[in-house]
Write an enzyme that holds these catalytic residues in place. Structure first.
Site, PDB file in Angstrom:
ATOM      1  N   GLY A   1       0.822  -1.222   0.000  1.00 39.94           N
ATOM      2  CA  GLY A   1       0.000   0.000   0.000  1.00 39.94           C
ATOM      3  C   GLY A   1       0.850   1.263   0.000  1.00 39.94           C
TER       4      GLY A   1
ATOM      5  N   ALA B   1       2.703   2.790  -5.308  1.00 37.65           N
ATOM      6  CA  ALA B   1       2.393   1.830  -6.374  1.00 37.65           C
ATOM      7  C   ALA B   1       1.092   1.081  -6.087  1.00 37.65           C
ATOM      8  CB  ALA B   1       3.542   0.839  -6.518  1.00 37.65           C
TER       9      ALA B   1
ATOM     10  N   SER C   1       0.983  -3.372   5.330  1.00 37.65           N
ATOM     11  CA  SER C   1       1.407  -3.621   6.690  1.00 37.65           C
ATOM     12  C   SER C   1       1.980  -2.347   7.298  1.00 37.65           C
ATOM     13  CB  SER C   1       2.481  -4.729   6.666  1.00 37.65           C
ATOM     14  OG  SER C   1       3.254  -4.676   7.830  1.00 37.65           O
TER      15      SER C   1
ATOM     16  N   ALA D   1       8.804  14.128  -6.571  1.00 37.62           N
ATOM     17  CA  ALA D   1       8.729  14.841  -7.850  1.00 37.62           C
ATOM     18  C   ALA D   1       8.123  13.930  -8.906  1.00 37.62           C
ATOM     19  CB  ALA D   1      10.127  15.280  -8.272  1.00 37.62           C
TER      20      ALA D   1
ATOM     21  N   LYS E   1       5.642  21.839 -11.034  1.00 38.14           N
ATOM     22  CA  LYS E   1       6.989  21.561 -11.553  1.00 38.14           C
ATOM     23  C   LYS E   1       6.990  21.776 -13.076  1.00 38.14           C
ATOM     24  CE  LYS E   1      10.213  17.704 -12.047  1.00 38.14           C
ATOM     25  NZ  LYS E   1      10.349  16.247 -11.939  1.00 38.14           N
TER      26      LYS E   1
ATOM     27  N   VAL F   1       2.057 -10.263   5.074  1.00 33.86           N
ATOM     28  CA  VAL F   1       2.068 -11.532   4.345  1.00 33.86           C
ATOM     29  C   VAL F   1       3.274 -12.343   4.813  1.00 33.86           C
ATOM     30  CG1 VAL F   1       2.359 -12.582   2.048  1.00 33.86           C
ATOM     31  CG2 VAL F   1       0.944 -10.528   2.312  1.00 33.86           C
TER      32      VAL F   1
ATOM     33  N   THR G   1      11.349   9.367 -12.493  1.00 36.24           N
ATOM     34  CA  THR G   1      10.670   8.453 -13.419  1.00 36.24           C
ATOM     35  C   THR G   1       9.892   7.321 -12.744  1.00 36.24           C
ATOM     36  OG1 THR G   1      12.851   7.427 -13.596  1.00 36.24           O
ATOM     37  CG2 THR G   1      12.142   8.791 -15.430  1.00 36.24           C
TER      38      THR G   1
ATOM     39  N   GLY H   1       8.303   4.938 -24.665  1.00 38.73           N
ATOM     40  CA  GLY H   1       9.448   5.553 -24.001  1.00 38.73           C
ATOM     41  C   GLY H   1       9.045   6.946 -23.604  1.00 38.73           C
TER      42      GLY H   1
HETATM   43  P1  FAD Z   1       6.852   1.060  -0.960  1.00 42.72           P
HETATM   44  O1  FAD Z   1       6.582   2.486  -0.732  1.00 42.72           O
HETATM   45  O2  FAD Z   1       8.074   0.481  -0.331  1.00 42.72           O
HETATM   46  O3  FAD Z   1       5.573   0.252  -0.485  1.00 42.72           O
HETATM   47  C1  FAD Z   1       5.632  -1.125  -0.240  1.00 42.72           C
HETATM   48  C2  FAD Z   1       4.347  -1.565   0.412  1.00 42.72           C
HETATM   49  O4  FAD Z   1       4.363  -2.969   0.546  1.00 42.72           O
HETATM   50  C3  FAD Z   1       4.124  -0.998   1.805  1.00 42.72           C
HETATM   51  O5  FAD Z   1       2.774  -0.668   1.985  1.00 42.72           O
HETATM   52  C4  FAD Z   1       4.486  -2.166   2.710  1.00 42.72           C
HETATM   53  O6  FAD Z   1       3.831  -2.115   3.942  1.00 42.72           O
HETATM   54  C5  FAD Z   1       3.975  -3.320   1.861  1.00 42.72           C
HETATM   55  N1  FAD Z   1       4.576  -4.610   2.204  1.00 42.72           N
HETATM   56  C6  FAD Z   1       5.844  -5.011   2.027  1.00 42.72           C
HETATM   57  N2  FAD Z   1       6.014  -6.253   2.496  1.00 42.72           N
HETATM   58  C7  FAD Z   1       4.820  -6.652   2.958  1.00 42.72           C
HETATM   59  C8  FAD Z   1       4.343  -7.833   3.584  1.00 42.72           C
HETATM   60  N3  FAD Z   1       5.136  -8.870   3.843  1.00 42.72           N
HETATM   61  N4  FAD Z   1       3.055  -7.893   3.929  1.00 42.72           N
HETATM   62  C9  FAD Z   1       2.210  -6.858   3.705  1.00 42.72           C
HETATM   63  N5  FAD Z   1       2.599  -5.714   3.124  1.00 42.72           N
HETATM   64  C10 FAD Z   1       3.891  -5.611   2.766  1.00 42.72           C
HETATM   65  N6  FAD Z   1       9.853   8.391  -7.442  1.00 42.72           N
HETATM   66  C11 FAD Z   1       9.409   9.442  -8.139  1.00 42.72           C
HETATM   67  O7  FAD Z   1       8.555   9.281  -9.014  1.00 42.72           O
HETATM   68  N7  FAD Z   1       9.874  10.699  -7.866  1.00 42.72           N
HETATM   69  C12 FAD Z   1      10.869  10.920  -6.969  1.00 42.72           C
HETATM   70  O8  FAD Z   1      11.244  12.066  -6.747  1.00 42.72           O
HETATM   71  C13 FAD Z   1      11.426   9.797  -6.298  1.00 42.72           C
HETATM   72  N8  FAD Z   1      12.440   9.937  -5.419  1.00 42.72           N
HETATM   73  C14 FAD Z   1      12.980   8.815  -4.839  1.00 42.72           C
HETATM   74  C15 FAD Z   1      14.139   8.922  -4.059  1.00 42.72           C
HETATM   75  C16 FAD Z   1      14.731   7.774  -3.525  1.00 42.72           C
HETATM   76  C17 FAD Z   1      15.993   7.897  -2.717  1.00 42.72           C
HETATM   77  C18 FAD Z   1      14.130   6.520  -3.704  1.00 42.72           C
HETATM   78  C19 FAD Z   1      14.722   5.283  -3.097  1.00 42.72           C
HETATM   79  C20 FAD Z   1      12.981   6.408  -4.467  1.00 42.72           C
HETATM   80  C21 FAD Z   1      12.414   7.535  -5.062  1.00 42.72           C
HETATM   81  N9  FAD Z   1      11.305   7.431  -5.886  1.00 42.72           N
HETATM   82  C22 FAD Z   1      10.843   8.533  -6.560  1.00 42.72           C
HETATM   83  C23 FAD Z   1      10.633   6.153  -6.058  1.00 42.72           C
HETATM   84  C24 FAD Z   1       9.362   6.156  -5.238  1.00 42.72           C
HETATM   85  O9  FAD Z   1       9.661   6.350  -3.874  1.00 42.72           O
HETATM   86  C25 FAD Z   1       8.625   4.834  -5.399  1.00 42.72           C
HETATM   87  O10 FAD Z   1       8.535   4.508  -6.754  1.00 42.72           O
HETATM   88  C26 FAD Z   1       7.222   4.922  -4.867  1.00 42.72           C
HETATM   89  O11 FAD Z   1       7.228   5.405  -3.575  1.00 42.72           O
HETATM   90  C27 FAD Z   1       6.531   3.593  -4.915  1.00 42.72           C
HETATM   91  O12 FAD Z   1       7.039   2.718  -3.941  1.00 42.72           O
HETATM   92  P2  FAD Z   1       6.282   1.335  -3.798  1.00 42.72           P
HETATM   93  O13 FAD Z   1       4.852   1.588  -3.549  1.00 42.72           O
HETATM   94  O14 FAD Z   1       6.667   0.490  -4.952  1.00 42.72           O
HETATM   95  O15 FAD Z   1       6.989   0.694  -2.525  1.00 42.72           O
END
Ligand code: FAD
Length: 511
Positions: free
Chosen positions: A17, A20, A44, A55, A83, A190, A349, A438
């Site tokens: 959650g 993504a 979780s 951004a 932006k 999970v 991105t 792209g």
């Molecule tokens: P997460 O935010 O890590 O979410 C994972 C989810 O899975 C959480 O809800 C967690 O609780 C759940 N989960 C994991 N394991 C379990 C389990 N076993 N059971 C139940 N739930 C579980 N993107 C941009 O577009 N612009 C930016 O400026 C940018 N800056 C960034 C800077 C840095 C340094 C980094 C590392 C990333 C950056 N990103 C940026 C990328 C961006 O942060 C992510 O693409 C975005 O937050 C999506 O993350 P996510 O949802 O894939 O993962």
């Protein structure tokens, strides 16, 4: 459960959650509608989210528009600013600065693209800096903004915009949106995954509470750990750290001071770069670096010394490896977000790749057996998107002229052929890549090529069919028109105030 026949997907399980997970839930609940499958999202609180990512790129507006989200409300609820592009400081040589705008430079003159004329005039010392011919850049520099007209008066007045926002507030906003459209949120961790012995498809996940949740299609949004796609399905990871070696970051927000310009800033540092992202109430800052060239302590010190205001939280360290899963869709599991890959945040991105993953999933939405041809097509298109983002990010590094060991190595690294071909085509004849799948189109490539001091050896010979004086007056006409248009726009902060007022107005009307 809704009756959709035996072959139709009836239950979608989204694990995660973060941004993504909630973007996926919002889009699927909107597009698949009431008669669509049941959607459940497991997250979780104990694990939490990555907690960075502020951004965005203009395409996010298409996503929000698809969902019917009001921008004024979105900006108010996510503390968003506008932006117009990214300013790159010290990326070519120390002291250089250019903006990669969400807009064009100039306009074609006859059949020939503007930059050929600019290169010709520049060679004779008769052109101003390239950015002076971009409306988005001039507006950003003046800290001005107004909504782009639906039909610009001239081609050089075309520009777009994105947001700088609090991504966790965006996720919370989409969680509300998804719940209103039937997505069921399940809090839990999970701990086990059940598979079909014959097909290897995921059939269920089990929570620490013992509850088992079954599904036909699983979307892995579990972040870097790739709980389903990697830990369970062992899909494999294409490691791109030879191409994009930065692998750590520190992030810290600080108080915001000066007038807030409508752009993100990226400043090159000795072994990486620092971001500066203004939100309405704070500045987001971070230092992305490669641990082979700088210690964690020095990287942190660099960041803290370069903050513009008092820090308002403890710095947070993040670890990552650039690359992507060998397959983003494997069996009945689609990896979206960090579980699918991460190419570092230089051009913001990641959220856009999430959006592409979702839209391609909707376009190829499968039946229960997940036809191999759909899966292959999804992976083909997403591979192209990732490859092209990788090449564009690498371009910033390989074109540097700095002197530190990190930057010298960046120049000398082995490039993928796809990047060498693009750089060579520009260097020889000023040609810029254009493709269907792209993110970054010619205007973006041009910004970085020219911004980092790569000029073509020859330009389109047709520019010489125009008299030198006429070329000069064409460039001057475009530049003065851009100056005037940028000057007429209101201040960025005034725009945000108006939007905020519009949202509070609509809320009180609704009540
Ligand atoms: P997460 O935010 O890590 O979410 C994972 C989810 O899975 C959480 O809800 C967690 O609780 C759940 N989960 C994991 N394991 C379990 C389990 N076993 N059971 C139940 N739930 C579980 N993107 C941009 O577009 N612009 C930016 O400026 C940018 N800056 C960034 C800077 C840095 C340094 C980094 C590392 C990333 C950056 N990103 C940026 C990328 C961006 O942060 C992510 O693409 C975005 O937050 C999506 O993350 P996510 O949802 O894939 O993962």
């Amino acid at each position: 459960m809704k009756d959709r026949g035996d072959r139709a997907i009836r239950e979608i399980v989204i694990v995660g959650g973060g941004t993504a997970g909630w973007m996926t839930a919002a889009a699927l609940s909107h597009r698949l509608g009431n008669s669509g499958p049941d959607i459940r999202l497991i997250e979780s609180a104990e694990i939490g989210t990555v907690g960075v990512g502020e951004a965005t790129l203009p395409q996010i507006r298409d996503f929000n528009r698809m969902l019917g989200i009001d921008e004024a409300e979105l900006m108010a609820r996510t503390s968003a600013t506008i932006k117009l592009g990214i300013e790159f400081c010290d990326w070519g040589r120390e002291g250089d600065s250019y903006i990669h705008p969400f807009g064009v430079h100039g306009e074609p003159i006859g059949p020939v693209d503007f930059h050929h004329y600019w290169v010709r005039q520049k060679g004779e010392g008769k052109a101003e800096e390239f950015g002076r011919y971009s409306l988005a850049i001039e507006a950003a520099r003046l800290h001005n903004f107004s909504l782009p007209p639906d039909v610009p008066a001239s081609l050089f007045e075309a520009y777009s915009y994105a947001f700088q926002f609090d991504a966790s507030l965006y996720a919370a906003f989409l969680a509300e949106y998804s719940a209103a459209r039937g997505t069921e949120r399940i809090e839990g961790k999970v701990v086990a995954v059940g598979r079909d012995g014959e097909t290897g498809f995921i059939r269920s996940v089990t929570l620490a509470s013992g509850e088992q949740i079954a599904g036909d299609l699983f979307v892995d949004c579990s972040g870097f750990r790739g709980l389903l796609i990697e830990q369970e399905l062992a899909t494999g990871f294409a490691d791109w750290s030879a191409y994009l070696p930065c692998n750590r970051a520190f992030a810290v927000p600080c108080e915001i001071g000066d007038p807030v310009g409508p752009f993100t800033r990226s400043t090159a540092r000795s072994a990486g770069w620092q971001w500066r992202i203004p939100l309405q109430h704070r500045l987001g800052n971070g230092h992305v670096y490669c641990d082979r060239y700088i210690s964690d302590q020095d990287a942190l010190d660099d960041l803290m010394e370069n903050l513009e205001g008092e820090p308002i939280a403890e710095p947070k360290q993040l670890f990552f490896k650039t690359g992507k899963r060998e397959k983003l869709w494997n069996r009945n599991c689609v990896a979206i977000g960090l579980s699918g890959g991460f190419l570092e945040p230089l051009e913001s991105t990641s959220i856009d790749l999430i959006q592409s993953g979702i839209l391609n999933l909707i376009a190829l939405f499968p039946e229960k057996q997940c036809a191999a041809s759909d899966v292959e097509e999804y992976n083909r298109v997403m591979d192209l998107e990732y490859d092209r983002v990788r090449d564009f990010l690498m371009l910033h590094y390989v074109l540097n002229q700095r002197d530190e060991p990190f930057w010298r190595d960046m120049r000398e690294m082995v490039w993928p052929d796809s990047l060498s071909e693009k750089v060579e085509a520009f260097k020889r004849r000023g040609l810029v890549p254009q493709y269907d799948h792209g993110l970054f189109q010619p205007a973006s490539w041009l910004s970085v090529f020219i911004g980092q001091n790569l000029l073509p050896e020859t330009c389109d010979p047709r520019v010489d069919s125009m008299a030198a004086g006429d070329r000069a007056s064409e460039l001057e006409r475009i530049r003065t028109a851009i100056d005037a248009s940028a000057g007429r726009m209101g201040k960025h902060l005034a725009f945000i105030e108006t939007y905020r007022a519009r949202f509070s107005g609509s809320r009180s009307d609704a009540r």
